[in-house]
Design a protein around this motif. Sequence first.
Motif, short mmCIF file in Angstrom:
data_model
loop_
_atom_site.label_atom_id
_atom_site.label_comp_id
_atom_site.label_asym_id
_atom_site.label_seq_id
_atom_site.Cartn_x
_atom_site.Cartn_y
_atom_site.Cartn_z
N SER A 175 0.78 -1.25 0.04
CA SER A 175 0.02 0.10 -0.08
C SER A 175 0.87 1.22 -0.03
O SER A 175 0.42 2.42 -0.50
N ALA A 176 1.93 1.15 0.62
CA ALA A 176 3.04 2.43 0.73
C ALA A 176 3.38 2.68 -0.82
O ALA A 176 3.47 3.71 -1.07
N LEU A 177 3.85 1.75 -1.46
CA LEU A 177 4.48 1.85 -2.84
C LEU A 177 3.08 2.08 -3.65
O LEU A 177 3.39 3.17 -4.55
N HIS A 178 1.86 1.84 -3.21
CA HIS A 178 0.90 2.27 -4.51
C HIS A 178 0.75 3.68 -4.12
O HIS A 178 0.50 4.43 -5.05
N PHE A 235 3.02 5.71 -2.87
CA PHE A 235 4.23 6.74 -3.48
C PHE A 235 4.11 6.72 -4.94
O PHE A 235 4.43 8.02 -5.46
N GLN A 236 3.56 5.75 -5.60
CA GLN A 236 3.57 5.88 -7.21
C GLN A 236 2.57 6.69 -7.66
O GLN A 236 2.33 7.37 -8.74
N ARG A 237 1.45 7.10 -6.67
CA ARG A 237 0.46 8.03 -7.21
C ARG A 237 0.70 9.62 -6.86
O ARG A 237 -0.02 10.41 -6.96
N ILE A 238 1.92 9.62 -6.20
CA ILE A 238 2.17 11.29 -5.79
C ILE A 238 2.46 12.00 -7.03
O ILE A 238 3.30 11.86 -7.80
N PRO A 239 1.59 13.05 -7.11
CA PRO A 239 1.89 13.95 -8.30
C PRO A 239 3.02 14.47 -8.64
O PRO A 239 3.60 14.24 -9.69
N VAL A 285 12.51 9.26 0.07
CA VAL A 285 13.39 8.66 1.48
C VAL A 285 12.55 7.85 2.30
O VAL A 285 12.78 6.99 2.70
N THR A 286 11.09 8.30 2.45
CA THR A 286 10.21 7.56 3.26
C THR A 286 10.01 6.14 2.76
O THR A 286 10.13 5.15 3.51
N MET A 287 9.89 5.92 1.33
CA MET A 287 9.61 4.87 0.88
C MET A 287 10.92 3.75 0.90
O MET A 287 10.99 2.82 1.43
N LEU A 288 12.13 4.46 0.68
CA LEU A 288 13.53 3.88 0.67
C LEU A 288 13.55 3.41 2.18
O LEU A 288 13.85 2.20 2.24
N SER A 289 13.50 4.22 3.14
CA SER A 289 13.45 3.81 4.84
C SER A 289 12.47 2.69 4.93
O SER A 289 12.77 1.89 5.57
N GLY A 290 11.46 2.53 4.23
CA GLY A 290 10.46 1.43 4.74
C GLY A 290 11.09 0.33 4.09
O GLY A 290 10.80 -0.86 4.84
N TYR A 291 11.61 0.12 2.82
CA TYR A 291 12.36 -1.21 2.30
C TYR A 291 13.33 -1.31 3.48
O TYR A 291 13.66 -2.92 3.61
#
Length: 747
Positions: A220-223, A225-229, A237-243
């Motif tokens: 859901s985080a990636l979903h 992230f990919q929708r951010i305009p 960085v938030t997504m990277l840190s999540g991984y």
Amino acid sequence: MRSKLKSIGENGSLVFNHNMKITQLGKSGRIEEAIKVFKQMTNRNTVTWNSMISVYAKNSRISDARRLFDRMPLKNLVSWNTMISGYLHNDKVQEAYELFVRMPERDLFSWNLMITCYTRNGQLENARSLFVQLPDKGNPVCWNSMIAGYTKNQRLEEARRLFDAMPVKDLVSWNSILAGYTQNEEMGLGLKFFNDMVERDVVSWNLMVDGFVRVGDLDSALHFFQRIPNPNVISWVTMLSGYAKNGQITKARVLFDQMPERNVVSWNAMIAAYVQNCQLDEAIRVFTEMPERNSVSWTTMINGYVRIGKLDEARDLLNMMPYKNVAAQTAMIFGYIQCMRMDEAREIFDQISSRDVVCWNTMIAGYAQSKRMDEANRLFKQMLKKDFVSWNTMIAGYAQEGKMDKALRLFEEMMERNVVSWNSLIAGFTQNGLYMDALRHFFFMGKEGKKPDQSTFACGLSACANLAALQVGKQFHHLVVKSGYGNDLFVVNALITMYAKCGRISSADQVFKDTDAVDIVSWNSLIAGYALNGYGKEAIQLFQEMEKNGVHPDLVTFVGVLSACSHSGLIDQGLKLFKCMTEEYSIEPVAEHYACIVDLLGRAGKLEEAYQLVKGMPIKANAGTWGALLGACRIHKNLELGKFAAEKLFQFEPHKNSNYVLLSNIHAETGSWNEVEEVRMLMKERGVEKQPGCSWIEVKNQVHAFFSDDSAKPKTAAICKTLMTLTAEMRNRGYMPDIKSSLLDYR
């Protein structure tokens, strides 16, 4: 005139440059250099004074900041706000409020500072009271501070009510509520609120990504992230840190390589990802490639070396830092403490000119762990700013050394206590055998209005178990259920042990069966409970059931089941289990396992086999092993072997009086009264005191303790007279087979 104007302009430019330098030096922690620049300035303006006040405050020298503020020849509104901000930075709420009251004038920033000061320290009622007095409520700034305060303290409903009542909402208001939901992992409410938002910005999207990362829902985080305009660096960085937090380091690196632009935060995030996953070579490669580094970059790498125990490399890196910061130095101190290199940790500590509370607490904790409480106490007394961690570390340290009088004195000196403070004290009493004091302070805790947590309940139940205080233990059980900890494994396992030690093995079994998901500690606790109550066959059956359920036994499991065989005389089963422990489960026996087998053989009268087992042990025998052999020698009146076992035991426990009493009893039972006297003389030479016997009894849900030498207790004489009458009657009826050794214990 023109030259005069030129001179004024040059002076103004010089003052401006000096002011900037003071600020920059303060930000990098080089406070002494900033002070030097300030003192050398012949011309100072209000900005100069404000800058220096801010430098002092942000480097935890709030007293120096206040002295400078009081010396200011001319204060403006910014000066007052700067000083209040300094108090806010150092958690000095009362001082901030006193200054706020004295202000000749206030602006919206002043009000917001004070409200924020209260909300950050959890004083929401005071913040609300100030908010009500706000002259102008049209601006959303203070509303947003109140909302942030409520959400930070998990009072989401009140935050939402305040949000709904706002006359004017801005995007910060919407994001504040959204942050409350996402940061408190209420993603259902967060998603609904996000969908209802009339306006969103990149912060809104980032909050949703961060929320899903927090709950571990990376898909859901990636979903999102990919929708951010228009994702910004924080999005990446938030997504990277999540991984990275979830060990998906390859995906983190792919994301890093795809970033359209990278700032120092991005690079630091990638370094932290490698460090967290112990891939230090990759972390070094990224660190080397960085176009620029800040203090976080260096600190992360130093932490990485510390994490894998490469302290020399960490120290080299610290020495290479262009300027030291307290976080990096504290990381180095922590590394040395982990390896018990306290002198080197102290060397770093002494080099730090501006220490924060984390640095102080790290050093104090190191001394406490090293059982050097005198040094810990000296540092503790030097601390200008102590927090809960400082006090609790000292209390726990004294408790570990058995100095509960000092731990209690510190506890009583605390102006305010949290649940950890109470737990440190109660756990200390429990660990040192002061079970009555542990229970007493549990009830004091309730009177002070503090709610116990799982650790408090576990300690309280442990005290009940050791006192065999069943009725009090049952009261604890009711409180556990009422407080919502009925399925907490830490508490469940303590409940099983409590019921078992109180002789209620059926209740222990029921707690075990009522628990949704037990762990190996639960199985071990129940097996040990069966052993303690003499149910050897039941313990073996439970062991077999444990295997059928796919739970792999460990060292503690075998101690319990071997002890059960010993107490129930199940020699063959015990020896068979001892053999299969190594052959089937590849568990190497430790001294406790050998002690169980020695006790097993000894109880069965096979003293020679027990002795040969001790002699042939591949590991060094401990006090438990020799104690088991000595106990068997007493049962079977083997004086020669008993004396040998006792001498070995005295090497481990030279000051434990019960060992001397046991040897003395063996001599008494064989009529060797001269040797009895020799044991008494040996006790005196070694400074071993015979401690009075102690008994407990529960009357009307209260535990009462009685000591054999306490004549101050009411009706002691009457109790002793009754006991003597009962003893005489038992002797007359033939129920006293041999009381020589029993009487010897009370001479």
